[in-house]
Design a protein around this motif. Sequence first.
Motif, PDB file in Angstrom:
ATOM      1  N   LEU A  19      19.988   5.445  82.463  1.00  0.00           N
ATOM      2  CA  LEU A  19      21.446   5.788  82.250  1.00  0.00           C
ATOM      3  C   LEU A  19      21.764   5.266  80.712  1.00  0.00           C
ATOM      4  O   LEU A  19      21.444   4.453  80.377  1.00  0.00           O
ATOM      5  N   SER A  20      22.792   6.022  80.260  1.00  0.00           N
ATOM      6  CA  SER A  20      23.421   5.537  79.127  1.00  0.00           C
ATOM      7  C   SER A  20      24.251   4.663  79.437  1.00  0.00           C
ATOM      8  O   SER A  20      24.546   4.206  80.508  1.00  0.00           O
ATOM      9  N   THR A  21      24.760   4.008  78.428  1.00  0.00           N
ATOM     10  CA  THR A  21      25.638   2.852  78.491  1.00  0.00           C
ATOM     11  C   THR A  21      26.850   3.305  79.241  1.00  0.00           C
ATOM     12  O   THR A  21      27.434   2.446  80.109  1.00  0.00           O
ATOM     13  N   ALA A  22      27.378   4.592  79.068  1.00  0.00           N
ATOM     14  CA  ALA A  22      28.573   4.937  79.870  1.00  0.00           C
ATOM     15  C   ALA A  22      28.511   5.120  81.145  1.00  0.00           C
ATOM     16  O   ALA A  22      28.948   4.828  82.280  1.00  0.00           O
ATOM     17  N   GLY A  23      27.090   5.718  81.701  1.00  0.00           N
ATOM     18  CA  GLY A  23      26.435   5.599  83.108  1.00  0.00           C
ATOM     19  C   GLY A  23      26.163   4.422  83.453  1.00  0.00           C
ATOM     20  O   GLY A  23      26.622   4.588  84.811  1.00  0.00           O
ATOM     21  N   GLN A  24      25.873   3.532  82.906  1.00  0.00           N
ATOM     22  CA  GLN A  24      25.578   2.174  83.471  1.00  0.00           C
ATOM     23  C   GLN A  24      26.911   1.701  83.823  1.00  0.00           C
ATOM     24  O   GLN A  24      27.112   1.249  84.897  1.00  0.00           O
ATOM     25  N   LYS A  25      27.897   1.750  82.852  1.00  0.00           N
ATOM     26  CA  LYS A  25      29.358   1.223  83.161  1.00  0.00           C
ATOM     27  C   LYS A  25      30.158   1.971  84.398  1.00  0.00           C
ATOM     28  O   LYS A  25      30.432   1.017  85.411  1.00  0.00           O
ATOM     29  N   ARG A  26      29.716   3.233  84.300  1.00  0.00           N
ATOM     30  CA  ARG A  26      30.367   3.935  85.646  1.00  0.00           C
ATOM     31  C   ARG A  26      29.605   3.419  86.967  1.00  0.00           C
ATOM     32  O   ARG A  26      30.599   3.185  87.803  1.00  0.00           O
ATOM     33  N   LEU A  27      28.162   3.410  86.825  1.00  0.00           N
ATOM     34  CA  LEU A  27      27.636   2.878  88.092  1.00  0.00           C
ATOM     35  C   LEU A  27      28.273   1.414  88.767  1.00  0.00           C
ATOM     36  O   LEU A  27      28.365   1.102  89.801  1.00  0.00           O
ATOM     37  N   LEU A  28      28.395   0.453  87.506  1.00  0.00           N
ATOM     38  CA  LEU A  28      28.935  -0.823  87.910  1.00  0.00           C
ATOM     39  C   LEU A  28      30.472  -0.888  88.450  1.00  0.00           C
ATOM     40  O   LEU A  28      30.489  -1.354  89.361  1.00  0.00           O
ATOM     41  N   GLU A  29      31.152   0.218  87.952  1.00  0.00           N
ATOM     42  CA  GLU A  29      32.445   0.345  88.330  1.00  0.00           C
ATOM     43  C   GLU A  29      32.476   0.945  89.945  1.00  0.00           C
ATOM     44  O   GLU A  29      33.213   0.446  90.905  1.00  0.00           O
ATOM     45  N   ILE A  30      31.633   2.005  90.123  1.00  0.00           N
ATOM     46  CA  ILE A  30      31.306   2.325  91.522  1.00  0.00           C
ATOM     47  C   ILE A  30      30.898   1.188  92.384  1.00  0.00           C
ATOM     48  O   ILE A  30      31.453   0.954  93.617  1.00  0.00           O
ATOM     49  N   ALA A  31      30.081   0.309  92.070  1.00  0.00           N
ATOM     50  CA  ALA A  31      29.349  -0.816  93.019  1.00  0.00           C
ATOM     51  C   ALA A  31      30.567  -1.736  93.058  1.00  0.00           C
ATOM     52  O   ALA A  31      30.882  -2.301  94.260  1.00  0.00           O
ATOM     53  N   ASP A  32      31.450  -1.860  91.971  1.00  0.00           N
ATOM     54  CA  ASP A  32      32.681  -2.896  92.248  1.00  0.00           C
ATOM     55  C   ASP A  32      33.590  -2.424  93.328  1.00  0.00           C
ATOM     56  O   ASP A  32      34.016  -3.329  94.341  1.00  0.00           O
ATOM     57  N   ASN A  33      33.692  -1.303  93.396  1.00  0.00           N
ATOM     58  CA  ASN A  33      34.755  -0.685  94.230  1.00  0.00           C
ATOM     59  C   ASN A  33      34.181  -0.685  95.701  1.00  0.00           C
ATOM     60  O   ASN A  33      34.816  -0.602  96.867  1.00  0.00           O
ATOM     61  N   TRP A  34      32.855  -0.857  95.894  1.00  0.00           N
ATOM     62  CA  TRP A  34      31.978  -0.769  97.249  1.00  0.00           C
ATOM     63  C   TRP A  34      32.562  -2.167  97.752  1.00  0.00           C
ATOM     64  O   TRP A  34      32.484  -2.382  99.003  1.00  0.00           O
ATOM     65  N   LYS A  35      32.160  -3.327  96.813  1.00  0.00           N
ATOM     66  CA  LYS A  35      32.524  -4.651  97.578  1.00  0.00           C
ATOM     67  C   LYS A  35      34.028  -5.031  97.768  1.00  0.00           C
ATOM     68  O   LYS A  35      34.267  -5.925  98.399  1.00  0.00           O
ATOM     69  N   ASN A  36      34.927  -4.286  97.173  1.00  0.00           N
ATOM     70  CA  ASN A  36      36.204  -4.358  97.256  1.00  0.00           C
ATOM     71  C   ASN A  36      36.914  -3.776  98.598  1.00  0.00           C
ATOM     72  O   ASN A  36      36.649  -2.957  98.994  1.00  0.00           O
TER      73      ASN A  36
END
Length: 139
Positions: free
Chosen positions: A122-139
């Motif tokens: 993934l691009s840097t932007a794609g990596q950032k988006r994936l981490l955002e999605i993962a953050d939403n799952w744990k909240n």
Amino acid sequence: MDIFWHEHDPTQRAWSRQYKSAIFYHDETQQKLALETKALEERRRGKSIQTEILPFGKFFLAEDYHQKYQLRQRRQLMTEFKAFYSRNIDFVNSTAAARVNGYVGGYGTPEEIKASIKNLGLSTAGQKRLLEIADNWKN
């Protein structure tokens, strides 16, 4: 088997053959495990389990729209994967796409994602988006 039993409701009858709950076994050991865990699950739920336990036969891939379903719902990430894989079969067979599909579906810890993210293509932007999605799952 624990994940299988807990990720869907095996007490519901499928509305079509294509969506039925089933466990396919290759040998007697797998059959025995499937039967034992089914019995445990029936006792735990107090309901009859509708999951069929069947010998493995011929395997058919699901339709394209079912492949990597969770990932397909994430337009930004899919745009990147479509750029990598011009042929759908290459996308379907991609272990990176399979891993990202699991992550966006809520599987894997943030630590696991961070440890593997550089290897997913993934691009840097794609990596950032994936981490955002993962953050939403744990909240």
